[in-house]
Design an enzyme around this catalytic site. Structure first.
Site, PDB file in Angstrom:
ATOM      1  N   ARG A  54      -9.876  33.385 -16.637  1.00  0.00           N
ATOM      2  CA  ARG A  54      -9.655  34.739 -16.018  1.00  0.00           C
ATOM      3  C   ARG A  54      -8.300  35.318 -16.333  1.00  0.00           C
ATOM      4  NH1 ARG A  54     -11.009  36.190 -10.054  1.00  0.00           N
ATOM      5  NH2 ARG A  54      -9.015  35.737  -9.758  1.00  0.00           N
ATOM      6  N   ARG A 107       4.886  47.910 -27.270  1.00  0.00           N
ATOM      7  CA  ARG A 107       5.342  46.907 -28.380  1.00  0.00           C
ATOM      8  C   ARG A 107       6.812  46.753 -28.488  1.00  0.00           C
ATOM      9  NH1 ARG A 107       3.051  51.461 -32.635  1.00  0.00           N
ATOM     10  NH2 ARG A 107       3.819  52.664 -30.926  1.00  0.00           N
ATOM     11  N   LYS A 153      -7.699  41.631 -13.819  1.00  0.00           N
ATOM     12  CA  LYS A 153      -6.713  41.337 -12.676  1.00  0.00           C
ATOM     13  C   LYS A 153      -5.045  41.674 -13.211  1.00  0.00           C
ATOM     14  CE  LYS A 153      -6.148  38.145  -8.955  1.00  0.00           C
ATOM     15  NZ  LYS A 153      -6.029  39.170  -7.995  1.00  0.00           N
ATOM     16  N   GLU A 186     -15.267  46.729  -3.227  1.00  0.00           N
ATOM     17  CA  GLU A 186     -14.558  45.363  -2.660  1.00  0.00           C
ATOM     18  C   GLU A 186     -13.566  45.778  -1.676  1.00  0.00           C
ATOM     19  OE1 GLU A 186     -12.845  43.500  -5.907  1.00  0.00           O
ATOM     20  OE2 GLU A 186     -11.598  45.204  -6.340  1.00  0.00           O
TER      21      GLU A 186
HETATM   22  N1  PMP Z   1     -11.037  41.508  -5.408  1.00  0.00           N
HETATM   23  C1  PMP Z   1      -9.502  41.670  -5.800  1.00  0.00           C
HETATM   24  C2  PMP Z   1      -9.014  42.851  -6.205  1.00  0.00           C
HETATM   25  C3  PMP Z   1      -8.740  40.704  -5.628  1.00  0.00           C
HETATM   26  O1  PMP Z   1      -7.434  40.864  -6.151  1.00  0.00           O
HETATM   27  C4  PMP Z   1      -9.283  39.227  -5.635  1.00  0.00           C
HETATM   28  C5  PMP Z   1      -8.372  38.329  -5.262  1.00  0.00           C
HETATM   29  N2  PMP Z   1      -7.922  37.541  -6.564  1.00  0.00           N
HETATM   30  C6  PMP Z   1     -10.722  39.315  -5.126  1.00  0.00           C
HETATM   31  C7  PMP Z   1     -11.494  40.341  -5.368  1.00  0.00           C
HETATM   32  C8  PMP Z   1     -11.079  37.832  -4.900  1.00  0.00           C
HETATM   33  O2  PMP Z   1     -11.270  37.016  -6.007  1.00  0.00           O
HETATM   34  P1  PMP Z   1     -11.084  35.445  -6.131  1.00  0.00           P
HETATM   35  O3  PMP Z   1     -12.122  35.195  -5.182  1.00  0.00           O
HETATM   36  O4  PMP Z   1     -11.134  35.048  -7.461  1.00  0.00           O
HETATM   37  O5  PMP Z   1      -9.694  35.097  -5.391  1.00  0.00           O
END
Ligand code: PMP
Length: 296
Positions: A54, A107, A153, A186
């Site tokens: 990832r 850059r 991320k 989320e």
């Molecule tokens: N959403 C966001 C914005 C996050 O930062 C995280 C934490 N990584 C998650 C969801 C949950 O992802 P994971 O299960 O891979 O930690």
């Protein structure tokens, strides 16, 4: 006195209190970089390969060239844990655009900065796991898929921080963001699930949500326990009328949600399916096959 932990910065190990990067690093100046939050349980780094994949995927989208291979990155994480003699840890892996000038042009940054922090921190407290969280739908919309979407991320977390401030201000444990269309996206660093009519449902990536690694574990685990697992748009009303709801994330693991915007979810207590998933998850994180060993 306790021995100080070491932090990996660009291939060198620095004591935690001295670990530093340049003030000209674009990770600091512009949030220009990517990261992963990872955990080690009982001598194994849970889903390390998936986290590394990832990380490189996120870097690819922002055209950030990571100067070491995936295997070297895995070795860096494992080596940092070994140096610190850790078996259980929260790991923060950060790759920034590196040192540039004060302009934002990437850059100007010649080489990415790589940081591996392995620490022992208290994450979601047991009380919340047992009694569940009170969550809040906030005014802060999840950044959309054509903006700084959490599909990548990146180090740009202001969207989540603004949401967290709202949850704090209203005395709630966690915030839930909606997307521009009003669909549930989320939490600030967690994916959201609901249980409805025997199906376990989580929003799709089109809502700007991160494809969480814990989310994937739950989606794969659920059918084995006899539940249908679906990626589907859900509305705030779907959440208010859900039988159960829960968050997933590396730090949070699985945490029940028992109240959202003062509406009780189910009977206001962690539901049986959530509890079942929590129990199974405990087994998965301790399964050596699911992780990378720190010590040979
Ligand atoms: N959403 C966001 C914005 C996050 O930062 C995280 C934490 N990584 C998650 C969801 C949950 O992802 P994971 O299960 O891979 O930690």
């Amino acid at each position: 006195m306790e021995k100080e932990l070491f932090v990996y910065v660009d291939g060198k190990f620095q004591p935690k209190s001295e670990a530093k990067i340049s003030v000209y690093d674009h990770g600091l100046l512009y949030g220009d970089g990517v990261f992963e939050g990872i955990r080690a349980y009982n001598g194994y780094v849970f889903k390390l390969k998936e986290h590394i994949e990832r990380l490189y995927r996120s870097a690819g989208v922002i055209l950030l060239d990571i100067p070491i291979s995936r295997q070297e990155m895995i070795d860096a994480v494992v080596e940092t844990l070994r140096r610190n003699n850790l078996r259980d840890s929260y790991i923060r892996l950060v790759v920034t655009r590196g040192v540039g000038d004060l302009g934002l042009d990437p850059r100007k940054c010649r080489k990415a900065t790589i940081i591996v922090i392995t620490d022992v921190i208290r994450l979601t407290d047991d009380d919340k796991k047992e009694k569940g969280m009170r969550a809040l739908f906030v005014w802060v919309k999840r950044d959309s898929v054509d903006a700084t979407s959490h599909e990548v991320k990146s180090l740009n977390y202001m969207n989540s921080i603004l949401a967290k401030i709202e949850a704090n201000n209203f005395g709630c444990d966690e915030a839930i963001c909606l997307d521009r269309d009003g669909h549930v996206s989320e939490g600030v660093a967690e994916n959201v699930f609901i249980l409805k009519d025997g199906s376990i449902i989580t929003p799709p990536t089109s809502t700007g949500t991160l494809i969480g690694i814990t989310r994937d574990v739950v989606l794969k685990m659920a059918p084995k326990l006899g539940y249908t697992a679906l990626e589907m748009d859900i509305t705030p009303t779907d959440v208010f009328t859900a039988d159960e709801a829960f968050f997933t994330g590396t730090a949070a693991e699985i945490v029940p949600i028992v109240e959202v915007n003062k509406r009780m979810i189910g009977d206001g207590k962690p539901g049986p399916v959530t509890k079942r998933l929590m129990q199974e998850f405990e087994k998965v994180i301790r399964d050596p096959k699911e992780g990378t060993p720190i010590y040979k």
